[in-house]
Every structure is written in structure tokens, then in C-alpha cells.
Design a protein around this motif. Structure first.
Motif, PDB file in Angstrom:
ATOM      1  N   ALA A 100       0.814  -1.221   0.000  1.00 59.60           N
ATOM      2  CA  ALA A 100       0.000   0.000   0.000  1.00 59.60           C
ATOM      3  C   ALA A 100       0.848   1.272   0.000  1.00 59.60           C
ATOM      4  N   LYS A 101       2.051   1.202   0.570  1.00 60.90           N
ATOM      5  CA  LYS A 101       2.789   2.449   0.744  1.00 60.90           C
ATOM      6  C   LYS A 101       3.878   2.657  -0.299  1.00 60.90           C
ATOM      7  N   PHE A 102       4.113   1.630  -1.144  1.00 60.08           N
ATOM      8  CA  PHE A 102       5.178   1.772  -2.139  1.00 60.08           C
ATOM      9  C   PHE A 102       4.676   1.398  -3.526  1.00 60.08           C
ATOM     10  N   GLU A 103       5.348   1.946  -4.533  1.00 61.82           N
ATOM     11  CA  GLU A 103       5.069   1.580  -5.916  1.00 61.82           C
ATOM     12  C   GLU A 103       6.224   0.732  -6.418  1.00 61.82           C
ATOM     13  N   PHE A 104       5.964  -0.481  -6.852  1.00 55.88           N
ATOM     14  CA  PHE A 104       7.057  -1.295  -7.381  1.00 55.88           C
ATOM     15  C   PHE A 104       6.520  -2.241  -8.444  1.00 55.88           C
ATOM     16  N   LEU A 105       7.451  -2.761  -9.202  1.00 55.98           N
ATOM     17  CA  LEU A 105       7.090  -3.641 -10.314  1.00 55.98           C
ATOM     18  C   LEU A 105       6.547  -4.964  -9.761  1.00 55.98           C
ATOM     19  N   GLY A 106       5.483  -5.467 -10.336  1.00 58.20           N
ATOM     20  CA  GLY A 106       4.948  -6.765  -9.923  1.00 58.20           C
ATOM     21  C   GLY A 106       4.007  -6.680  -8.737  1.00 58.20           C
ATOM     22  N   LYS A 107       3.610  -5.449  -8.405  1.00 57.88           N
ATOM     23  CA  LYS A 107       2.743  -5.255  -7.253  1.00 57.88           C
ATOM     24  C   LYS A 107       1.384  -5.949  -7.414  1.00 57.88           C
ATOM     25  N   SER A 108       0.803  -5.803  -8.605  1.00 59.18           N
ATOM     26  CA  SER A 108      -0.529  -6.393  -8.772  1.00 59.18           C
ATOM     27  C   SER A 108      -0.446  -7.915  -8.811  1.00 59.18           C
ATOM     28  N   LEU A 109       0.676  -8.447  -9.303  1.00 60.09           N
ATOM     29  CA  LEU A 109       0.855  -9.901  -9.270  1.00 60.09           C
ATOM     30  C   LEU A 109       0.909 -10.378  -7.822  1.00 60.09           C
ATOM     31  N   LEU A 110       1.647  -9.642  -7.011  1.00 64.09           N
ATOM     32  CA  LEU A 110       1.768 -10.002  -5.600  1.00 64.09           C
ATOM     33  C   LEU A 110       0.400  -9.965  -4.917  1.00 64.09           C
ATOM     34  N   THR A 111      -0.371  -8.928  -5.232  1.00 63.79           N
ATOM     35  CA  THR A 111      -1.701  -8.819  -4.646  1.00 63.79           C
ATOM     36  C   THR A 111      -2.556 -10.023  -5.033  1.00 63.79           C
ATOM     37  N   THR A 112      -2.443 -10.434  -6.285  1.00 62.22           N
ATOM     38  CA  THR A 112      -3.213 -11.583  -6.739  1.00 62.22           C
ATOM     39  C   THR A 112      -2.756 -12.858  -6.022  1.00 62.22           C
ATOM     40  N   LEU A 113      -1.446 -12.993  -5.849  1.00 63.37           N
ATOM     41  CA  LEU A 113      -0.916 -14.190  -5.184  1.00 63.37           C
ATOM     42  C   LEU A 113      -1.442 -14.293  -3.753  1.00 63.37           C
TER      43      LEU A 113
ATOM     44  N   ALA C  23       9.018 -14.088   1.403  1.00 64.84           N
ATOM     45  CA  ALA C  23       9.508 -15.312   2.029  1.00 64.84           C
ATOM     46  C   ALA C  23       8.342 -16.124   2.594  1.00 64.84           C
ATOM     47  N   TYR C  24       7.453 -15.457   3.301  1.00 63.24           N
ATOM     48  CA  TYR C  24       6.298 -16.109   3.918  1.00 63.24           C
ATOM     49  C   TYR C  24       5.428 -16.752   2.853  1.00 63.24           C
ATOM     50  N   LEU C  25       5.167 -15.957   1.820  1.00 63.86           N
ATOM     51  CA  LEU C  25       4.312 -16.440   0.734  1.00 63.86           C
ATOM     52  C   LEU C  25       4.940 -17.672   0.078  1.00 63.86           C
ATOM     53  N   SER C  26       6.256 -17.632  -0.097  1.00 63.04           N
ATOM     54  CA  SER C  26       6.927 -18.741  -0.760  1.00 63.04           C
ATOM     55  C   SER C  26       6.860 -20.002   0.082  1.00 63.04           C
ATOM     56  N   VAL C  27       7.191 -19.861   1.373  1.00 65.97           N
ATOM     57  CA  VAL C  27       7.234 -21.040   2.231  1.00 65.97           C
ATOM     58  C   VAL C  27       5.841 -21.629   2.406  1.00 65.97           C
ATOM     59  N   ILE C  28       4.865 -20.756   2.657  1.00 68.77           N
ATOM     60  CA  ILE C  28       3.530 -21.241   2.963  1.00 68.77           C
ATOM     61  C   ILE C  28       2.790 -21.697   1.710  1.00 68.77           C
ATOM     62  N   ALA C  29       2.932 -20.974   0.628  1.00 64.11           N
ATOM     63  CA  ALA C  29       2.056 -21.257  -0.509  1.00 64.11           C
ATOM     64  C   ALA C  29       2.782 -21.653  -1.791  1.00 64.11           C
ATOM     65  N   LEU C  30       3.742 -20.843  -2.194  1.00 65.74           N
ATOM     66  CA  LEU C  30       4.274 -21.030  -3.546  1.00 65.74           C
ATOM     67  C   LEU C  30       5.068 -22.330  -3.693  1.00 65.74           C
TER      68      LEU C  30
END
Lengths: 293, 356, 280
Positions: A100-113, C23-30
Motif C-alpha cells: 500500500a505504501k510503495f510503488e514497485f514492479l509486480g505489485k498487482s501480481l503479488l496482490t493476486t498471489l 519469504a512467507y508467501l513462498s514457504v507457505i504457498a508457492l
């Protein structure tokens, strides 16, 4: 040119209907349909839990609750939640801070994950750990050699619960923190506050109700998870049975009163969750509203 | 098509928004409802349109002498332009304008070709034909409001109601749209009511202005009448700038702050609280009293940008005073900051009674 | 285009929090999920295909997808009415009903399963009235639909509610003012605003229903070829230590879930896009 011939009136008694609502009859009809649907699908099963639990009187109900296996399952469930919820709380705060506080590449992918567990069947959530830690799994032989039990044991149950519940807190916090922006934190930093101070004194007070809301949902799911835990627990009575699994065992033994008695505990938990959730939601909306001012 | 509102009362909960209000708008007139926010002007407009209903048993709305009080809004054929445009955001400009024609019952619905022609005619009228295939989100505020107007005109309304139509626009666009609306009105000659809290807008656009306050109508008149002959203190205070001097009337004399003037009304045997209201341009500045009644003050700030020179002064008795002089007069006087001068009113309106 | 990995910010903690999150996401899910896909690689394509197209598995797909589809549709229809009534009308008990909508989120699925079974069994409160009509719910495919409807309801209602609250009353007033009847205003002005969220709600309810296990195993009766759902088949294979078989089916279900997740994201992007000034 296009004259409307007979100007009709829709009116009840002698008052016209406002533009933003339906005639009274339609309103009652729609409300009736909605209430019938809610009654059939939500209210009836809710009431049935208690009706069944008390169907043989309060003494039988109490006896079912005070059974040693029931108490053991209760203990395990509370312990599981006590581990899984704080872990996911830390994860939720960290994830939402970075997203929420930073803009970075792959953010929306991370949100989806982060939403992944919502899309994955609980059964599959269990299976992935069995495949990893089970006797025939990747790490199974090594774990067996070192006498470490994960599958069909408490660590496995905790792991599966963590997996199923990790999105809940992050999901509530990300949109809230995004809406709040970074101005207040920047102001705090410019006034000489450190990173931790800024988080504890500025960010945290702003998100506390959203946080509570997420914790409540996370906890409810952690205590109630069935599918994932069922796959991984091995159903060992008194040892690896959580409360929902214990309900299943009692039910399959045709001990219906016992099953519903234990189920009533989970139902009460659910009702408490709903009450706290409504309250937190109300406060949470104020938090959100405060931003929009 | 005339509009008549008779004895309209409206409560929201316990709060009375309109208190027995009556209003008549003649065919072809453009009327402005002007008042502070919360004075009930928008509610009156919404009641005329049918979007709101008056309190049960109170009042009537007549359009062209026909009672429409109980007629649903969709049957009144009243054009309504919303402050925030209320365009349908999932429809193109064309579809927005065509909406009123397309929802007619099949028998009364014009053919597709007629609708297309009509819509283009209207878009031409508002000078936005080239935007027909755009979506509202792609338009500027001024363009949206013109589309909203075209959409309202599509149903060939008997009357046109505009609820603060330029309220959400920037100052320059407001100016342009105001003139444009005036021209459009003289072209179409449809009876129109415009709600605004901007007095400049009301005075510039309307044939007649209705001043509302706290659920009542204070005065109805031409822009000139309400400006130069205010019916009461509220109107004078609300329309145009004024200096207010507090004081009392005793006998036929008024003692108002630093001023003492003759009271032209009924002489008061017992002293009455009173206020004197003076327009800034009705105050003159001079170096000496020259036998006129007035007071001395110090020049504090001068703003000479614009057609008039605005001067802030502080009366010796402590009141701040605002004066407007012509550029010519200002040049003759050669005022300097901090200079002590003499201020005298050419015209003062004295109002008796408690504070309103 | 200039690719920026991270925009500069004066706020601290980016590395720490993002590192922990990943790290958390990787260990727990990915990593565990990756392990699942790796497992299927142990099967030949022929074995894989034979497993996932076995007659019994096919029957389970039919039930899982079919019942989920029906349940999600029922939820969209009635969920829309429930959301409308909750947002638009004021009546005593509205807040209670509103809070109750989340019951399926809060109530453990096992509890939902046994109580729905009790209610819809032929002796149950509702089942007894359906019995004479020859409608069998519990221990029949219809039971699966009922349980999935219960599970999916909040997804539709909760997605719809905020959007309905945001519908500008002025827009409805404008429609009425232009001569639209109430049904016309709803059909032409309000519904078009709601399509994306209705679809999103549908997809969410459908995705949730596909994976549901806890409530179904009690109400369906688990009869092979008739009332077996896909997740149940996976559990059974696992209990027989047929890891490869369970994995193969899991992969098929995961692909379906990911497709849905993608669709939901696209839908949300679409509905966000529509109102934010296309191209301007």
C-alpha cells in the motif's frame, strides 16, 4: 411533436411515488422474497443447530460438551488459532505496508498471489502439504529419519490453517492503507519520528479497526477450517482432532446430539464473530469515511 | 407555459424547509431562485419537478393552470438539469440525449431516424455535435453540463428547471455558460427556473429574481429592484456588499456607530435597536466634513485593480469600513496609507428591530 | 517505456516488509503449490489423462461444475434482490439481517453441512414439505446445490452492496425526469452499472463453490457417479495413498481456479476502468 397523450399517474392514495423508489406493493414483494431466501438458506440452518443440540435436553447437551475428546479438540483448535492468527497478523501488516505504501514492479501480481488461498480448494491446500511432508512426500523420509512429525500431527494442522487464513488480514488492510496514502507518515518522518515510531503512532491508530476486522475473520476461519485440516490430520481422536473434525466424527458415529452440541459451540463463535465484525465494520467505515472527507 | 406553486410547505423530519411558499412564473420567463444554502430553493425546484413531494395536504403545483401535484415526475414533462449533471456514465453522449425519447411508450416513440435527427439537432444547439460518440467521463465539466441540458431539452419540456447548473464549474466556464444560457433562453423561450446561491449569476441571467431565506420568499423582483430597492434588511445584506452600522433610533434620529443621521420613518418615542446598511459605493471620502454628516477614519488598505478602487478603512470608533470609489475620484483625492480622512454616506438604509 | 523497479520513497521498511512477505508467501504457498505441479510430472501424459478422464472423475466434474454453476446463478438472482432490499429499504431488523449475510463466512463448513442436512432431510423442517412434492434435497444432487448456495451467498451480496450504495440517486431522478418508468430506469440505467459486479460476484461464488468440501460431504451422501464432488475424490485417492491420482485431479481443479481468478481480476479491472475516463 411527440406529445404524450394521456398523462397517467402512478400514485398510492393521493400521494405520488418518488422517483428513486418502487411502488409500495413491489417493495413489499421484493422484501418478502429477500427475507424468504434469507430464512430458507441462513436462518433455518442456524436455528437447526441449536434445535438439534438441545433436542434431548440440556443435560445431554452438557454431557456432550464435557466429554474428554471434545475438550481435547477444543484445546487443539484454540492452540492452532493462537499460533496461526498472530503469524498471519504479522504477515498481513508487512504485506500491506509494502503493497500500500510503495510503488514497485509486480505489485498487482503479488496482490493476486495473496488471494491464492481463496481460489484454491481447501482440500488442495491440505494435499500440497501431504505431498511435501507426508511419508511419500519430498521431505517425508528425511523427517521420518529424524523423528519429526508434521503430517497427521499438530504442526501439519497449524500449517494448513495458516495457508487457508493468510489472506484475510492483508486483504482488509491493503485497500484501507492505500486509501489513506502516505502523507501522514511523511509528515511524521519530517517531524523527526523514526520508522517504528511512525508506524506505531501514526499508521497503526489509523488502521486499528480494519485490523480488528481482519483478525476476526481470520480467527473465525482458523477455528472453523475443515477441508484442509481434515486431509492433513489423520483424525486421531483426542490427539489431532480439531473441533470441526470432532463434529464430523460424532456425526458419522450417529451421535447427532453430540455432534450438534459441539457444533453449537462453533455456531456461537460464528455469531460472536458476526457481532464483533458488524461493530468493527461500522468503525472501519468511519475510518474509511474519515479519509474521504 | 406558466408555473404556479401555491402554499407549499415541506418538512424534512422536524425541520421546516419551506413554509407556505407561493410563486408564480409567467410563460417564457427566466426566474432565478437566489438564497443562502439551506434556504429551501432547491427543495422548491424539486417539488415543482415532482422529484420531491410537498407535505401531505399542503399546497399545489400547477403547470399551465393544470394541477400536477399528484402526477409522477416521469409524467410531468419537466426538464431538469442537475448540479452534478447526472449523466448516464455507461451511455455515449448520443444515447444520453436520446434516452428521453427512447423510453417513451412504443406508440409515442419516434422512429430511429427521427430520434437521430432530433439528437443531432440538440447537439448542434449546444454546439457539441462532434462529441456524440464520447462517454461522459471523457468530457470536461462545462461540456457535461451542456450535454445534460441537451438531454433535458430532448423531451421538449414545458418548463426547464436548473439546479445550480454551474455550481461545480470553474469561474471562467461559469461566465461563458451564463451568457450562453441567456442566449439559449431567448432563442427557445421556454419557461425556466434557475436555482443559484451566486447573486452575480442570478442578477445577470434572470428576468426576475426570487430571494429565499429560511424557507420563505423575502422578495420577488427584477434584478434592478432587488438590488436598488431591497424589500428588507436580509435582501439588502444578501444582494451586493454592504457596510453594517449597529445602533439605535430615538425620536427621528438614528445613532449608528460613528454616524448620526436623520431617521425618515415613523419617529420612535422609545429607543429601538437599529442597523444602518450602506453600499460601499454609497460612501464618499473627503478631507473635510464640509458640513455633511459623517465620521473620520484611517486608510488601511487600497486595491486599485479593477473598474472601482476598493478602500479599507478603520473608523476612529473602531469599526472596519469598506468604500468603493471611481478611479477618477480616487486620483483626485490622492489618498495615502495611514491618512486620516472623513467618510460620509450618500444613502443609508436604516432597519429597526432585533438582529436577524 | 522506462521500467522502474521501485519508485523512490522516503518511507522506511520497504525491503524488510517486502522481503518478509515474499519469504512467507513462498514457504507457505508457492513452494508447496509448485511441489504439486512437480508431482504430476511423475505421471506420463497417458497416465495423467487416464486419471483425470476416468468415468467416475468425469461424473464428479459434472456435478461440481454443474452444481456450482446453478448455485452461483441462484445467488446472483436472489443475492441481487437481497442486496437491493438491504441497501434501499429501511425496515426493523435490517441490521440483523445484514450482519447475518456473513454467516456462511463465519460458520464452519462442517457445521453448515450437518445443519443443512438436518433442515433439508426428508424429516427436516423444510425437507418434510418437499418430500410430498417428490423433491429430494439431502443425499441428492440438489443437496449439493443447496449447500453451495449457502456458501456463495455472501460473495454476491457483499460485492454488490457497496456498488449499489454508490449509485447516484440523481441518475435515477434524471431517468424518471426524462419520462422513464421505474422498470425502465432500473433496466436501462441501474443494471448497466451493476453488470461488472454481478459477474464478479458470480465468479467469486462459483470459484468458492468449486472447491467446497466441508458442507457437501454431509449433505450429498457421497454416492459414486451420483453425488460425489471432485474434492471428495481427491480426499479418497489420498486416503488410498494414490498420491499421483489425487495430484492429477488437483492440478485440473487448480487450473480451473486460476482461470477463474484471472477472470475475476479482469472483471474488476474492467469495472474500475469503465468509470475512470477512458482514454482521457
Amino acid at each position: 411533436m411527440f406529445q404524450r397523450k394521456s398523462p397517467g399517474t402512478w400514485q398510492t392514495a393521493n400521494r405520488p411515488v418518488l422517483a428513486t423508489t418502487e411502488p409500495t406493493l413491489i417493495r413489499y414483494l421484493l422484501a418478502g422474497v429477500a427475507m424468504l431466501f434469507v430464512t430458507l438458506f441462513l436462518l433455518a440452518p442456524l436455528a437447526a443447530v441449536f434445535a438439534q443440540a438441545f433436542s434431548e435436553g440440556i443435560a445431554v447437551y452438557w454431557a456432550a460438551l464435557r466429554d474428554a475428546d471434545t475438550l481435547a479438540s477444543l484445546h487443539l483448535t484454540l492452540m492452532t488459532a493462537a499460533i496461526a492468527v498472530p503469524l498471519n497478523l504479522v504477515f498481513g501488516v508487512a504485506a500491506s505496508w509494502s503493497i500500500a505504501k510503495f510503488e514497485f514492479l509486480g505489485k498487482s501480481l503479488l496482490t493476486t498471489l495473496i488471494d491464492l488461498p481463496f481460489a484454491v480448494s481447501p482440500v488442495i491446500s491440505g494435499i500440497i502439504y501431504v505431498l511435501f511432508f507426508g511419508l511419500h512426500g519430498y521431505l517425508g523420509p528425511w523427517l521420518a529419519a529424524h523423528n519429526i512429525e508434521i503430517i497427521f500431527a499438530v504442526p501439519g494442522i497449524v500449517l494448513a490453517t495458516v495457508f487457508v487464513t493468510f489472506p484475510f488480514i492483508a486483504r482488509e488492510l491493503i485497500p484501507l492503507m492505500q486509501a489513506q496514502g502516505t502523507e501522514e507518515e511523511e509528515a511524521a518522518l519530517s517531524l523527526g519520528a523514526g520508522g517504528w515510531q511512525t508506524f506505531l503512532r501514526v499508521t497503526l491508530p489509523n488502521i486499528k479497526w480494519g485490523l480488528l476486522y481482519g483478525v476476526i475473520l481470520c480467527n473465525a476461519r482458523a477455528m472453523g477450517e475443515f477441508g484442509a485440516v481434515s486431509v492433513i490430520s489423520g483424525h486421531i481422536r483426542g490427539l489431532t482432532n480439531t473441533v470441526p473434525l470432532h463434529v464430523e466424527i460424532l456425526y458419522n458415529e450417529y451421535n447427532f446430539v453430540g455432534a450438534f452440541a459441539v457444533a453449537s459451540l462453533l455456531t456461537i463463535l460464528a455469531l460472536i464473530t458476526l457481532v464483533v465484525k458488524s461493530f468493527a465494520e461500522w468503525k472501519f467505515k468511519q475510518e474509511l469515511h474519515a479519509i474521504r472527507m | 407555459m406558466s408555473i404556479e406553486a401555491r402554499h407549499i410547505t415541506k418538512h424534512f423530519g422536524a425541520f421546516a424547509v419551506l413554509k407556505d411558499v407561493s410563486l408564480h412564473v409567467a410563460t417564457g420567463e427566466l426566474i432565478a431562485l437566489l438564497g443562502p444554502s439551506g434556504s429551501g430553493k432547491t427543495t422548491l425546484l424539486r417539488i415543482i419537478s415532482g422529484l420531491e413531494v410537498p407535505d401531505q395536504g399542503s399546497g399545489q403545483i400547477l403547470l399551465h393552470d393544470e394541477d400536477v401535484t399528484n402526477r409522477h415526475v416521469s409524467m410531468r414533462r419537466v426538464g431538469f438539469v442537475f448540479q452534478h449533471y447526472a449523466l448516464f456514465r455507461h451511455m455515449t453522449v448520443f444515447k444520453n440525449v436520446a434516452f428521453g425519447l427512447q423510453v417513451r411508450p412504443r406508440k409515442l416513440r419516434p422512429t430511429k431516424r427521427q430520434i437521430r435527427e432530433k439528437v443531432h439537432e440538440l447537439l448542434k444547439l449546444v454546439q457539441l455535435e462532434w462529441l456524440a460518440e464520447r462517454y461522459p467521463a471523457q468530457l470536461s465539466g462545462g461540456q457535461r453540463q451542456r450535454i445534460a441540458l441537451a438531454r433535458a431539452l430532448a423531451i421538449e419540456p414545458k418548463v426547464l428547471l436548473l439546479d445550480e447548473p454551474f455550481g461545480a464549474l470553474d469561474a471562467k466556464t461559469r461566465q461563458e455558460l451564463r451568457r450562453w444560457l441567456r442566449r439559449l433562453h431567448s432563442e427557445l423561450n421556454v419557461t425556466s427556473v434557475l436555482v443559484t446561491h451566486d447573486q452575480e449569476e442570478a442578477l445577470e441571467v434572470a428576468d426576475r429574481v426570487v430571494i429565499t431565506n429560511a424557507g420563505r420568499i423575502e422578495q420577488v423582483g427584477t434584478p434592478e429592484e432587488v438590488f436598488h430597492h431591497p424589500a428588507n434588511e436580509f435582501v439588502m445584506n444578501f444582494v451586493g456588499h454592504v457596510n453594517v452600522f449597529h445602533g439605535r433610533v430615538e425620536g427621528d434620529r438614528a445613532f449608528l456607530g460613528p454616524l448620526e443621521v436623520e431617521y425618515s420613518g415613523q419617529p420612535q418615542t422609545i429607543a429601538q435597536p437599529a442597523r444602518g446598511l450602506v453600499r460601499p459605493y454609497d460612501l464618499d471620502i473627503d478631507r473635510q466634513a464640509n458640513g455633511k454628516s459623517g465620521f473620520s477614519a484611517t486608510v488601511q488598505h487600497v486595491n486599485a485593480a479593477g473598474p472601482h478602487v476598493k478602500i479599507d478603512l478603520l473608523a476612529d470608533s473602531g469599526e472596519p469600513v469598506h468604500v468603493e470609489l471611481t478611479q477618477e475620484r480616487f486620483r483626485t483625492l490622492r489618498l495615502t496609507l495611514g491618512e486620516s480622512v472623513f467618510v460620509c454616506p450618500r444613502e443609508i438604509n436604516v432597519f429597526l428591530g432585533g438582529q436577524r | 517505456m522506462n521500467i522502474v523497479l521501485k519508485q523512490r520513497s522516503i518511507l522506511p521498511g520497504f525491503g524488510l516488509t517486502l522481503g518478509f512477505t515474499l519469504a512467507y508467501l513462498s514457504v507457505i504457498a508457492l513452494i508447496p503449490l509448485f511441489g504439486l505441479f512437480l508431482r504430476t510430472a511423475e505421471l506420463t501424459w497417458g497416465q495423467f489423462w487416464a486419471t483425470v478422464t476416468d468415468a467416475r472423475v468425469l461424473a464428479a466434474y459434472r456435478l461440481s461444475f454443474g452444481a456450482s454453476l446453478i448455485a452461483a446463478t441462484v445467488n446472483v438472482l436472489f443475492g441481487a434482490i437481497v442486496a437491493w432490499v438491504l441497501v434501499r429499504y429501511r425496515f426493523p431488523g435490517r441490521r440483523v439481517v445484514d450482519a447475518l449475510i456473513d454467516l456462511p463466512f463465519a460458520l464452519p463448513t462442517a457445521v453448515a453441512g450437518i445443519s443443512l442436512t438436518a433442515v433439508y432431510a426428508h424429516t427436516g423442517w423444510i425437507g418434510q414439505y418437499l418430500q410430498p412434492l417428490n423433491i429430494k434435497v439431502a443425499f441428492a444432487p440438489l443437496g449439493v446445490v443447496v449447500a453451495l448456495t449457502f456458501i456463495g451467498l455472501p460473495f454476491v451480496v457483499r460485492t454488490l452492496q457497496p456498488v449499489l450504495e454508490d449509485v447516484d440517486p440523481e441518475v435515477e431522478e434524471a431517468a424518471a425526469n426524462l419520462g422513464a418508468s421505474r422498470p425502465q430506469a432500473i433496466w436501462r440505467v441501474i443494471l448497466p452499472e451493476l453488470w461488472p459486479v454481478l459477474l464478479t460476484g458470480f465468479a467469486l461464488a462459483f470459484a468458492r463453490a468449486l472447491g467446497e468440501y466441508g458442507s457437501i460431504v454431509f449433505i450429498s451422501g457421497n454416492m459414486p457417479m451420483r453425488t460425489e464432488i471432485v474434492p471428495l475424490l481427491m480426499v479418497m485417492k489420498l486416503e488410498q495413498f494414490d498420491y499421483a491420482g489425487a495430484t492429477a485431479i488437483a492440478v485440473v481443479m487448480l487450473l480451473a481456479s486460476f482461470t477463474l481468478l484471472l477472470a475475476i481480476n479482469l472483471l474488476q479491472w474492467w469495472s474500475g476502468q469503465r468509470h475512470s475516463g477512458l482514454g482521457s
